[in-house]
Design an enzyme around this catalytic site. Structure first.
Site, PDB file in Angstrom:
ATOM      1  N   ILE A 180       0.849  -1.191   0.000  1.00 11.63           N
ATOM      2  CA  ILE A 180       0.000   0.000   0.000  1.00 11.63           C
ATOM      3  C   ILE A 180       0.881   1.237   0.000  1.00 11.63           C
ATOM      4  O   ILE A 180       1.785   1.368   0.843  1.00 11.63           O
ATOM      5  CB  ILE A 180      -0.926   0.009   1.230  1.00 11.63           C
ATOM      6  CG1 ILE A 180      -1.806  -1.250   1.193  1.00 11.63           C
ATOM      7  CG2 ILE A 180      -1.776   1.268   1.268  1.00 11.63           C
ATOM      8  CD1 ILE A 180      -2.584  -1.460   2.477  1.00 11.63           C
ATOM      9  N   CYS A 181       0.614   2.125  -0.931  1.00  8.05           N
ATOM     10  CA  CYS A 181       1.385   3.363  -1.040  1.00  8.05           C
ATOM     11  C   CYS A 181       0.685   4.458  -0.248  1.00  8.05           C
ATOM     12  O   CYS A 181      -0.191   5.162  -0.759  1.00  8.05           O
ATOM     13  CB  CYS A 181       1.528   3.757  -2.516  1.00  8.05           C
ATOM     14  SG  CYS A 181       2.515   5.246  -2.775  1.00  8.05           S
TER      15      CYS A 181
END
Length: 306
Positions: A232-233
């Site tokens: 997840i960014c």
């Protein structure tokens, strides 16, 4: 007349011969006594001079004074030096031990024979610090996560739910039940009968002072800031963007918002949709994106950097 003179001369001779012999004896004795007194006086004077000559010699032999009960200035200085000697030996010994440790083999061997210095003792005592610190961090992490579980259980909207992995307090599977109902992702969930988005959170030893590692497990998502392996960014999941004030609930709400903002969709491509995310791939992807954002900041990086 001549007869008269002869009588007078005879009288004088008689008087001289008949004179008291004690007078002559006393006169002679007085002279002897005077001489004796003079001799005693001289002897006393000589003895006094001899004592005066002996006193400097005794003072030279005993600088502290005539008696041992009251030490003089010389003995006082010696006693003072003896008291200060042990105080001066301790810093000198410490300096010698330090020099021995920093020198060659001979110096180190001499320091070993002299015994451990203060620095060595401090280092030995300091070995206990990491263990005590680790124990403290474990206690802080456990208390924080127990409170997080209680707060999530009391949520009225059932936004998320938690299951412990293998009964471990530090490894959670979190189910995200709701996203924005006006989003295409919500429509995909309805059409595919997906009740929740499953994520995994692992909490490091120094949590809550470091962020958890969070990744998507299922379903397989596209876009929405979800990368290869389910990484997840999100800046708040990096050490640079994390704050110990963030709760798991707050992080999950932020993630739900980023999914909608990034136009996340459920992957429906044949074959690819059934392939599950892996932790190893997620960790490698997350390290790569953190390095990229540290270089360019949290903005859209160039296409050449992926």
């Amino acid at each position: 007349m001549a007869t008269l003179l002869r009588k007078i001369g005879l009288i004088r001779l008689h008087n001289r011969d008949t004179e008291d012999p004690k007078h002559h004896h006393n006169h002679r004795g007085g002279g002897q006594q005077s001489a004796s007194l003079r001799g005693k006086g001289g002897a006393k004077s000589g003895g006094h001079k001899q004592q005066q000559q002996q006193q400097p010699q005794q003072q030279q032999q005993h600088p502290g004074g005539a008696g041992d009960a009251s030490p003089g200035p010389g003995k006082g200085k010696g006693k003072r030096a003896a008291e200060l000697a042990p105080r001066d030996k301790a810093p000198a010994a410490a300096a010698a031990a330090s020099a021995a440790g920093a020198g060659g083999p001979r110096e180190r061997a001499a320091g070993a024979r002299a015994g451990p210095g203060p620095a060595v003792a401090a280092a030995a005592g300091g070995s206990l610090v990491p263990a005590a610190r680790q124990q403290h961090c474990t206690q802080v992490r456990s208390r924080r996560l127990m409170k997080e579980l209680q707060d999530i259980a009391r949520l009225s909207d059932r936004f998320i739910s938690v299951e412990l992995v293998d009964e471990s307090l530090f490894d959670w599977n979190v189910k995200l039940h709701q996203v924005d109902k006006d989003s295409v992702l919500w429509q995909d969930m309805k059409e595919t009968n997906t009740e929740f988005i499953l994520l995994n959170l692992t909490f490091p030893d120094n949590f809550p002072f470091s962020p958890p590692f969070m990744r998507v497990l299922s379903p397989r998502l596209e876009n929405g800031y979800v990368l290869d392996g389910g990484a997840i960014c999100m800046e708040l999941l990096t050490p640079r963007g994390w704050s110990s004030a963030y709760t798991v609930e707050a992080v999950m709400r932020q993630f739900a918002a980023s999914l909608v903002k990034g136009q996340g969709r459920i992957c429906r491509k044949a074959g690819k949709s059934k392939k599950s995310f892996s932790r190893k791939e997620a960790e490698a992807t997350f390290k790569s994106l953190v390095k990229t954002h540290e270089k360019y900041g949290w903005v859209t990086p160039p296409v050449s950097d992926g």
